[in-house]
Scaffold this motif. Sequence first.
Motif, PDB file in Angstrom:
ATOM      1  N   LYS A   6      34.570  44.211  30.259  1.00 15.87           N
ATOM      2  CA  LYS A   6      34.958  43.595  31.523  1.00 15.87           C
ATOM      3  C   LYS A   6      34.686  44.508  32.700  1.00 15.87           C
ATOM      4  O   LYS A   6      34.363  44.068  33.792  1.00 15.87           O
ATOM      5  N   ASP A 376      36.993  30.689  33.038  1.00 16.26           N
ATOM      6  CA  ASP A 376      37.514  31.642  34.020  1.00 16.26           C
ATOM      7  C   ASP A 376      37.919  30.865  35.267  1.00 16.26           C
ATOM      8  O   ASP A 376      37.098  30.582  36.136  1.00 16.26           O
ATOM      9  N   ASP A 378      40.194  31.815  37.650  1.00 20.12           N
ATOM     10  CA  ASP A 378      40.555  32.596  38.832  1.00 20.12           C
ATOM     11  C   ASP A 378      39.481  33.598  39.249  1.00 20.12           C
ATOM     12  O   ASP A 378      39.719  34.455  40.096  1.00 20.12           O
ATOM     13  N   ASP A 380      38.244  36.187  37.890  1.00 21.02           N
ATOM     14  CA  ASP A 380      38.536  37.608  37.687  1.00 21.02           C
ATOM     15  C   ASP A 380      37.715  38.203  36.549  1.00 21.02           C
ATOM     16  O   ASP A 380      37.890  39.365  36.194  1.00 21.02           O
ATOM     17  N   ASP A 382      37.596  37.309  33.275  1.00 16.87           N
ATOM     18  CA  ASP A 382      37.999  36.991  31.911  1.00 16.87           C
ATOM     19  C   ASP A 382      38.312  35.507  31.806  1.00 16.87           C
ATOM     20  O   ASP A 382      38.533  34.816  32.795  1.00 16.87           O
ATOM     21  N   ASP A 384      40.306  32.200  30.892  1.00 18.80           N
ATOM     22  CA  ASP A 384      41.645  31.634  30.776  1.00 18.80           C
ATOM     23  C   ASP A 384      41.579  30.391  29.894  1.00 18.80           C
ATOM     24  O   ASP A 384      40.513  29.984  29.421  1.00 18.80           O
ATOM     25  N   ARG A 406      47.027  31.661  31.790  1.00 12.59           N
ATOM     26  CA  ARG A 406      46.210  32.719  32.395  1.00 12.59           C
ATOM     27  C   ARG A 406      46.071  33.886  31.428  1.00 12.59           C
ATOM     28  O   ARG A 406      47.038  34.308  30.797  1.00 12.59           O
ATOM     29  N   ASN A 407      44.855  34.394  31.322  1.00  8.61           N
ATOM     30  CA  ASN A 407      44.545  35.530  30.465  1.00  8.61           C
ATOM     31  C   ASN A 407      44.441  36.774  31.338  1.00  8.61           C
ATOM     32  O   ASN A 407      43.521  36.901  32.150  1.00  8.61           O
ATOM     33  N   ASP A 408      45.385  37.669  31.208  1.00  6.67           N
ATOM     34  CA  ASP A 408      45.344  38.950  31.916  1.00  6.67           C
ATOM     35  C   ASP A 408      44.837  40.000  30.939  1.00  6.67           C
ATOM     36  O   ASP A 408      45.574  40.478  30.078  1.00  6.67           O
ATOM     37  N   THR A 410      43.334  43.575  29.980  1.00  7.65           N
ATOM     38  CA  THR A 410      43.272  44.977  30.398  1.00  7.65           C
ATOM     39  C   THR A 410      42.969  45.838  29.183  1.00  7.65           C
ATOM     40  O   THR A 410      43.690  45.786  28.184  1.00  7.65           O
ATOM     41  N   SER A 414      44.878  41.322  25.735  1.00  7.78           N
ATOM     42  CA  SER A 414      45.240  40.179  26.568  1.00  7.78           C
ATOM     43  C   SER A 414      46.741  39.983  26.623  1.00  7.78           C
ATOM     44  O   SER A 414      47.441  40.116  25.613  1.00  7.78           O
ATOM     45  N   THR A 415      47.212  39.671  27.824  1.00  8.94           N
ATOM     46  CA  THR A 415      48.557  39.151  28.020  1.00  8.94           C
ATOM     47  C   THR A 415      48.417  37.731  28.532  1.00  8.94           C
ATOM     48  O   THR A 415      47.668  37.481  29.491  1.00  8.94           O
TER      49      THR A 415
END
Length: 642
Positions: A6, A376, A378, A380, A382, A384, A406-408, A410, A414-415
């Motif tokens: 990413k 994706d 949003d 960003d 990644d 979602d 939403r996939n956060d 990092t 993923s969170t």
Amino acid sequence: MRRSVKSRSLVLVLGLGLVVACSSSSSPDAAPPAVEDVPPDPKCKTPGPLPAGGWFTDVTAESGLDGVTGIRISSADLDGDGLPDLVIHGVGAKRDSAAEPMKRVFMNRGGRFEETTAESGLLDSRDGPGTGRLGHLSVFADVDNDGDLDMFEGTYIDENTDAVPYMKDRSEIFLNDGKGHFTMAPRSKPSAEALPTSSASFADYDRDGLVDVFVGTFYVGSEGGGSFLYKGNGDGTFSDVSTSSKVLRPSTNGDRQKFLAGENRKPAYGVTACDFDDDGDLDFVVSGYGRSFNELWRNDDGVFTEIAHGTPFAVDDKLDYKDNEFYRCWCSKNADKCTPEESQPKIACDRFSWTPGFDDQPARNGGNTFSTACVDLDNDGDLDFIHAEIRHWHIGESSDSSQIIRNDLTGGQSTFVRLPNDETTLLQPRTIPDWNEGNIGVGAFDVDNDGRKDIYLTSTDYPDTWGLLYHQQSDGTFRNVTDAAGAKTYHAVAYASIDIDGDGDLDLVVMTSGARCGGDPKCPPKPTLKVFRNEIGATRNFVQLRLHGKGEGFSNAAAIGAKVTVVSGGVRQVQEVSGGYGHFGLQHDTKLTFGLGGACAVDAIEVRWPDKAGTVQTLTGVVANHVVDVFEGEAKVKYATK
């Protein structure tokens, strides 16, 4: 080994030409290759404000599709002319015939469709030409890497199927001759068993350049029939790697404790393939029916691990079943264990099922998930998710609604965050007391080419259910524009978002259902198809990309699983090339459309190919408002002339 890409930034190369950079072989001192086949820069579009309504016009009559019946639809360019064609399936437990085809093929002839079912070869069976066969869904990819799109046709057979004489029909692979004429591939593992096949996604899971297929099934007895992974051999045949890849759970044989632990085979109404963790290989989603958990299978070098259990991806956090009318029926017979209000059900209790210790557990308070879109939303970088769910008033708030997850992402981890449904997300109107949220399909496409993806939810055939369009605003929230947009459709059970007329925006083809009508005046007299031409997207700039892989040993020819990033006007958009997903075969087109809004320049395009190395090509100097062909490893692009 898992890795996150990413954080990789685009290589922005200054200059007027087109540059290709490959991660495995590029040299910083190499001279830029010559620019070839670049058309004159078209006039830049300066968009005005969006009109309040009239975003779509019903052009069903002039499309050549007026009166066409069916209930499931998928789209692919079957003859390589650059225009998306349509394959439509009906519902039933009988074979096709020339007089009454259950599947129909329509070729796009410059925006008007021509039926070619009879000559398509899709009415052939193992019994011979034109004998018809049982088939219920289709998804597309190039399984033999010969440059055209082949078809997986799924056949739904269970113990309740009435078509006993046709039980020998199976899911099959049909090979395309490049002109939209199909022949059956040699029989192999996908056609080995009679299964209630409900969904399929093509995906090169091991990145060997040969496309594979992931298949979901519905109930077999007390649990799902299982999820199956078939490895492509490159000739139209497939080998079963379901067990060795670990996507096929062992049968629990009705063990309730294993069910409550989420270890059962899920009754799937949809499957999806996408790279949610951005490590270069495709992962799998199983959309679980029966108020059960959804599954997310992470791909680790071809072996899969289910990682959704215990996260918001699997189920929402609303687990209070006290407004479930089945629970209240149980309370009416066990009043000493419930409050007086809970002991007053609003339904007749002659047929109810609710058991303490089982139905009060999280595994029984999830959703009826039919499809999961991976996109994706949003911008960003990644991917979602959006779950499409059926939900009934009498089950209550513990049943999951259709929702954005939403996939956060990092550091490769993923969170998942469920966005609450309100006026800024996917809140649905309820106009009758005995309401149903009847969503069975979902996807995202950029209606107005502003660079932000919008959401379309299909409905089922419950009373007062409609196809719903949510337009993404500049702040990332969503607004329900169904009434004003001009494409409001009752009982919109399936759809495809495709550029029918080649003007650079995505039109809408919707299948409707006439079931469960019971005199409802809003119902269509029969399940029919409707075509809506997009009137606003072409007022803004765009670029459309078709990807061509090199085949075995590199990327599969249709580039299924390729990740494409487009940077323009300070906006970074990501899309993947999909080989179909969701409830009974949603597929839109392998050509990707990126809206650029008012931006006239494409700053850079990055393609991460689905090969073993995860090779990256970066293109600059691409001219907007064109269809662009990108070839794996070649230092040029080709601009389409048709």
